[in-house]
Scaffold this motif. Structure first.
Motif, short mmCIF file in Angstrom:
data_model
loop_
_atom_site.label_atom_id
_atom_site.label_comp_id
_atom_site.label_asym_id
_atom_site.label_seq_id
_atom_site.Cartn_x
_atom_site.Cartn_y
_atom_site.Cartn_z
N GLU A 106 0.83 -1.21 0.00
CA GLU A 106 0.00 0.00 0.00
C GLU A 106 0.87 1.26 0.00
O GLU A 106 0.56 2.25 -0.68
N GLU A 107 1.95 1.22 0.77
CA GLU A 107 2.78 2.43 0.88
C GLU A 107 3.47 2.78 -0.43
O GLU A 107 3.83 3.95 -0.65
N THR A 108 3.65 1.80 -1.33
CA THR A 108 4.29 2.12 -2.62
C THR A 108 3.45 3.14 -3.41
O THR A 108 3.98 3.88 -4.23
N ARG A 109 2.15 3.19 -3.15
CA ARG A 109 1.27 4.09 -3.91
C ARG A 109 1.53 5.57 -3.60
O ARG A 109 1.11 6.45 -4.33
N MET A 166 12.76 6.30 6.89
CA MET A 166 14.03 5.89 6.30
C MET A 166 14.02 4.36 6.31
O MET A 166 13.81 3.75 7.36
N MET A 167 14.22 3.72 5.15
CA MET A 167 14.22 2.25 5.11
C MET A 167 15.03 1.78 3.90
O MET A 167 14.68 2.10 2.76
N ASP A 168 16.10 1.05 4.13
CA ASP A 168 16.98 0.67 3.02
C ASP A 168 17.24 -0.84 2.95
O ASP A 168 18.20 -1.27 2.30
N ARG A 169 16.39 -1.64 3.63
CA ARG A 169 16.49 -3.10 3.43
C ARG A 169 15.21 -3.76 3.92
O ARG A 169 14.39 -3.15 4.61
N ASN A 170 15.07 -5.05 3.53
CA ASN A 170 13.92 -5.85 3.97
C ASN A 170 12.57 -5.22 3.63
O ASN A 170 11.64 -5.24 4.44
N PRO A 172 10.11 -3.99 -0.23
CA PRO A 172 10.09 -4.00 -1.69
C PRO A 172 11.00 -2.90 -2.24
O PRO A 172 11.14 -1.83 -1.61
N GLY A 173 11.59 -3.15 -3.42
CA GLY A 173 12.52 -2.19 -4.03
C GLY A 173 11.93 -0.79 -4.12
O GLY A 173 12.62 0.21 -3.85
N ALA A 174 10.64 -0.71 -4.46
CA ALA A 174 10.02 0.60 -4.66
C ALA A 174 9.88 1.38 -3.35
O ALA A 174 9.54 2.56 -3.35
N LEU A 175 10.14 0.72 -2.23
CA LEU A 175 9.99 1.40 -0.93
C LEU A 175 11.33 1.66 -0.27
O LEU A 175 11.36 2.05 0.89
N MET A 176 12.43 1.38 -0.99
CA MET A 176 13.71 1.54 -0.31
C MET A 176 14.46 2.79 -0.78
O MET A 176 14.49 3.09 -1.96
N ILE A 209 14.83 -3.39 11.68
CA ILE A 209 14.81 -4.41 10.62
C ILE A 209 14.92 -3.79 9.23
O ILE A 209 15.53 -4.39 8.34
N THR A 210 14.38 -2.60 9.04
CA THR A 210 14.41 -2.01 7.69
C THR A 210 15.52 -0.96 7.52
O THR A 210 15.51 -0.23 6.53
N SER A 211 16.45 -0.90 8.46
CA SER A 211 17.59 0.01 8.28
C SER A 211 18.90 -0.74 8.47
O SER A 211 19.08 -1.43 9.48
N THR A 212 19.83 -0.56 7.51
CA THR A 212 21.18 -1.11 7.68
C THR A 212 21.92 -0.28 8.74
O THR A 212 21.50 0.85 9.04
N PRO A 213 23.00 -0.83 9.27
CA PRO A 213 23.82 -0.03 10.19
C PRO A 213 24.25 1.30 9.56
O PRO A 213 24.27 2.32 10.25
N GLU A 214 24.52 1.30 8.25
CA GLU A 214 24.94 2.55 7.59
C GLU A 214 23.81 3.58 7.65
O GLU A 214 24.04 4.77 7.87
#
Ligand code: GUN
Ligand code: ZN
Length: 446
Positions: A106-109, A166-170, A172-176, A209-214
C-alpha cells in the motif's frame, strides 16, 4: 482588555488539566466549570473561565453556545501512519506478515503526488472528525508523501508532526531509499517543513529491521545536526521482530541497544509499542528520557502483547498513548482509551477516567514538550478544542441517565464514544467538522 472584531466566545461545560489527576478528589490537577467560556482571538486562547467572567471581557464577541456539551483541549495522537488509511482492518496477520502482505504494497502508492494529496485530505478529515487536532505521523519513504502531509496540515493550520520513513532493506525495491538518499531527503524535508507555520519534523528510521547499520548512522547524524527535531521509531512490538533484530544487529545488547548505539535516544525520541522490554532497556529509558508509546488497539489487533504502563511509570518513565493507524483499529482517541483500559485491566492495572482524558490531551502534549502551545485551555495556547456530546448515541444517552459525576461521564465517553460523540473540533479557533471530503463526495454522488 481592548476588544477586536476577531474575538469569539465558546460557551459550554469546560474541562482542563494542570497535571495528571489521581482521581476526582485531586482537584488541583484539573478545572471543571459548569457554565464556562473560552475567549479566542487570532487562533489563540485569550481567557478561559466562568461564562460570567470571560464574557465580560468581550461583551460584543459572537458566542457559539455549545451547552450542554463538554469543551476540552483537542486530542493528541502520538503515533499514526498516514499512508495506512487504506490498510486499517486488514485480516489475519501478526506484525511482520502484516507489513509484508498489506502495508508495504500500500505504501508504494504514495510515490504519486495525486494519491498522496487525496489521501492526506481524507486523513486530516478523519483526524478532526474524531477530535484529534495534533498527530505525530509516519509518512511513506517518498518525499511526495511528506509534502502532501504538511501541505494539507498548513492548509488547515494544524500543529502536525511528521517525517519520511528511512528504510533501506527488507522491503520491496520501490519502498527503499539508501543511507545517503535518506539523509539528503530528510535534510531537505526538515529545511522545507520544520518550523513552517505549526509544523514540526520527526526524523523517522522506521525500525531496526528495515535500516542497515549505515542508515542508522545517517539517522544518528541527523539527530545530532537537528536536536530540536523529534525522532521516532518502533521498539519491541513482537517476538519475531525482536528475534530478527537480534540476528541483524548481533553486537547489540538488546533491541533498544541498537538505537542507543547510533545516538538516537533523547527526550525527543518516541518509541512505538515498547512492549517486551528487558530490565536493561528500561534502565536506558530512564537514563535517556526516551518515551514509550502505548498503542492499545494496534497491540491487540496484531496480537503483539500487553503494554506495562504501571511498571514503566513506577520507574518514572512517562508514556505517550496513540492509535497507530493502520494496525490500530480506530482513529478515535476515545476508543484508544477504551482498549487501553482493557489492556491495563488484564494486568490488574487501573486507568482512572480523569487520568485517561489528561493522557490524550495535556499528557501527550507534555511528552512532546509542547504543553505551552497545545493540550490545555490556558491563555496563550493555540485554540485547538474538542466539543464532546456525552449523549451522542442511544446507548450513551441511556447510560448517562444513571451518571452522577464527571468521572462517570468521562468513562462513558471513553468506553462508548467515538466520532459520533465529537460535536465539533476547533483548530486554531476554526470549526473543522463542516465540509469534509467525504461529505463532498457524498453530495456529488447524491
Ligand atoms: N513496525 C515497523 N513498521 C510498522 C508499522 O507500520 N506498524 C506497526 N504497527 N509496526 C511497525
Ligand atoms: Zn507504528
Amino acid at each position: 482588555m481592548t476588544q477586536t472584531d476577531q474575538h469569539t466566545l465558546l460557551r459550554g461545560r469546560i474541562l482542563d488539566f494542570h497535571a495528571s489527576p489521581q482521581d476526582e478528589a485531586d482537584t488541583d490537577a484539573y478545572s471543571y466549570i459548569e457554565d464556562g467560556a473560552i475567549l479566542i482571538a487570532d487562533g489563540k486562547i485569550i481567557a478561559t473561565g466562568t461564562f460570567a467572567k470571560v464574557s465580560a471581557l468581550a461583551p460584543t464577541a459572537p458566542i457559539t453556545d455549545h451547552r450542554p456539551h463538554l469543551l476540552m483541549p483537542g486530542f493528541i495522537d502520538t503515533h499514526v501512519h498516514f499512508p495506512q488509511v487504506q490498510v486499517i482492518a486488514s485480516w489475519g496477520a501478526q506484525l511482520l506478515d502484516w507489513l509484508n502482505n498489506y502495508t508495504f504494497p500500500e505504501e508504494t502508492r504514495f510515490e504519486s503526488p495525486t494519491h498522496s494529496a487525496l489521501m492526506a485530505r481524507h486523513f486530516f478529515d478523519l483526524l478532526t472528525s474524531h477530535g484529534t487536532t495534533t498527530a505525530v505521523s509516519y509518512c511513506s519513504v517518498h518525499t511526495t508523501s511528506v509534502d502532501a502531509y504538511f501541505t494539507e496540515a498548513a492548509r488547515r493550520n494544524m500543529c502536525m508532526i511528521g517525517g519520511k520513513v528511512m528504510m533501506d532493506r527488507n522491503a520491496p525495491g520501490a519502498l527503499m531509499d539508501t543511507p545517503q538518499s535518506s539523509y539528503d531527503d530528510t535534510k531537505a524535508m526538515i529545511g522545507k517543513w520544520h518550523g513552517a507555520g505549526r509544523a514540526h519534523y520527526t526524523i523517522t528510521p522506521r525500525f531496526a529491521i528495515t535500516s542497515t547499520p549505515e542508515q542508522m548512522e545517517m539517522a544518528g547524524a541527523l539527530v545530532a545536526e537537528y536536536p530540536d527535531c523529534f525522532v521516532q521509531t518502533h521498539l519491541s512490538e513482537n517476538h519475531d521482530e525482536i528475534a530478527y533484530t537480534a540476528e541483524l544487529y548481533p553486537e547489540a545488547p538488546d533491541y533498544l541497544g541498537v538505537y542507543e548505539h547510533y545516538g538516537l535516544l533523547s527526550p525527543k525520541m518516541l518509541l512505538g509499542h515498547s512492549i517486551h522490554l528487558k530490565p536493561r532497556e528500561i534502565d536506558v529509558l530512564v537514563d535517556t528520557g526516551a518515551k514509550p508509546v502505548f498503542c492499545p488497539t494496534s497491540n491487540l489487533f496484531l496480537g503483539s502483547g500487553l503494554f506495562d504502563d504501571a511498571g514503566l511509570r513506577a520507574r518514572g518513565i512517562e508514556n505517550a498513548i496513540a492509535t497507530d493507524i493502520g494496525a490500530g483499529t480506530s482513529y478515535s482517541m476515545l476508543q484508544t482509551l477504551n482498549e487501553g483500559y482493557k489492556v491495563l485491566q488484564l494486568q490488574n492495572q487501573k486507568m482512572h477516567p480523569l487520568r485517561a482524558f489528561h493522557w490524550i490531551t495535556r499528557g501527550n502534549a507534555e511528552i512532546l514538550g509542547l504543553a505551552d502551545r497545545i493540550g490545555t485551555l490556558a491563555p496563550g495556547s493555540d485554540a485547538d478544542i474538542v466539543v464532546l456530546d456525552s449523549r451522542a448515541t442511544h446507548a450513551m444517552d441511556l447510560r448517562m441517565q444513571r451518571a452522577d459525576s464527571l468521572s462517570e461521564e468521562l468513562f462513558i465517553l471513553q468506553m462508548l464514544g467515538d466520532d459520533r460523540a465529537v460535536e465539533e473540533t476547533y483548530v486554531a479557533g476554526q470549526a473543522m467538522k463542516e465540509g469534509n471530503l467525504r461529505s463532498e463526495i457524498l453530495l456529488q454522488s447524491a
